[in-house]
Design a protein around this motif. Structure first.
Motif: not given
Ligand SMILES: Cc1ncc(COP(=O)(O)O)c(C=O)c1O
Length: 367
Positions: A313-314, A322-328, A357-360, A363-365
């Motif tokens: 993902i670069g 960890a940010r994905m896990a924060d979004r469950n 949805r969550v990845f997009s 990742y954008a943020a």
């Protein structure tokens, strides 16, 4: 009367672990999207669940009595027959990981273990605990296992070579011709283990398998599992195929005793062609969805032949995970030597929509 027939009429109630019972919530916290352990949430097969329902009340008894509970024998014969092998060519273990650990225990006293630089490693931790040296050979720049480099360093101090085909976490298969030649050549000096945990999800499973080398008396040990396409990770059943003397030696170092519930489910799953086709189709559908999600964000997935997708993902992956896990949404990252790669396991399609949805968004943020 056989115990199987006797119990058939008892109608023992068994809740599906994912039926929304409190047990379901214990295994899967509500709202959590778990794409982290390469499980297959489409399993176990309905026929396996029904069969378990019939025998669960027999769990007071050890499951290896040949007259009363011959399920290990049934399973062994079914697997051996499908591969054109004898029962002596096969052992059943508590997940394929137990067979891998048992092989390490059986062969490791000869010397070091040779493995690809990035691969499945739970059993390698066990080797380290036993004080066995692990020689890790870096992957090629295209993420392929470097068979030439591995072959070049095999000598009499190597106790075994471990390869996963397809590999985890890359999802890449090894070139079949090259692997077959490698096994034949290297097998003359040392045991070659080919871990085929994901074989049933490969493009052409029987062509890509090395089981024919067992039929041809080569020095290989092939491991397989009921945890992936069969969706039975929690029941812990796997198996290994090899020469009778290899199987006898590895069997001597197995630690778990057969688990009757798992064996029963494994046997009935193995024969449930409809479920196997359904499971494969759902996983391939999910994989296409995950690939599309990544590509929409400009990320190129590694072309997987498994139930997970690996991608660069670069950006630093540990923080991203960890940010994905924060979004469950649970995925994996933090691979040694590959700090910007993530791995996403297949979930149910509805979970992969949430991943999309969550990845997009995350990742954008993050960029
Ligand atoms: C390549 C590989 N081999 C073996 C295993 C272990 O599977 P099990 O012990 O559940 O059969 C895994 C689990 O993820 C794996 O990825």
């Amino acid at each position: 009367m056989k115990r199987r027939q006797l119990l058939g009429g008892l109608g023992v109630a068994l809740l599906s672990p994912f039926s929304g019972s409190s047990l379901g919530q214990y295994v899967l916290p509500p709202g959590q999207v778990r794409l982290v352990f390469n499980e297959n949430p489409y399993g176990p097969s309905p026929r396996a669940i029904a069969a378990v329902n019939d025998v669960v009340a027999l769990s007071a008894y050890y499951p290896d009595s040949p007259t009363d509970f011959p399920i290990l024998d049934d399973l062994t014969k079914a697997i051996a027959q499908r591969h054109g092998l004898a029962s002596e060519n096969l052992l059943v273990s508590s997940g394929s990981n137990e067979a891998l650990q048992a092989a390490i225990l059986a062969y490791g006293d000869k010397g070091k273990i040779l493995v690809p630089g990035l691969t499945y490693d739970a059993h390698l931790h066990y080797a380290k605990q036993l004080g066995i040296d692990i020689i890790s050979v870096p992957l090629r720049s295209d993420l392929q296992i470097d068979l030439d480099a591995m072959s070049a360093i095999v000598d009499d101090t190597v106790s075994l070579v471990y390869l996963a085909n397809p590999n985890n976490p890359t999802g890449l298969p090894i070139d079949t011709t090259a692997l077959r030649q490698f096994c034949r050549r290297v097998g003359k000096r040392t045991l070659v283990i080919v871990d085929e945990a994901y074989n049933e999800l490969a493009t052409s499973p029987s062509d890509q398998s090395m089981v024919d080398l067992v039929r041809d008396n080569q020095n290989v040990l092939i491991t397989r599992t009921f945890s992936k396409i069969f969706g039975m990770a929690g029941m812990r059943v796997g198996y290994a195929l090899g020469q009778p003397e290899t199987i006898a030696k590895v069997s001597n170092t197995l630690m778990a005793w057969p688990n009757g519930i798992g064996l029963t489910a494994a046997y009935h799953s193995y024969l449930d062609e409809e479920f196997i086709a359904f499971s494969r189709q759902k996983i391939l559908e999910g994989r296409a969805m995950v690939n599309a999600t990544l590509q929409r964000s400009g990320v190129t997935p590694v072309p997987s032949q498994t139930n997970f997708v690996f991608a660069d993902i670069g950006i630093e992956s540990t923080e991203f995970v960890a940010r994905m896990a924060d979004r469950n949404v649970l995925i994996r990252g933090g691979y040694a030597g590959y700090p910007t790669h993530i791995r996403i396991s297949m979930g149910k399609l509805e979970d992969l929509n949430i991943f999309d949805r969550v990845f997009s968004e995350v990742y954008a943020a993050s960029r």
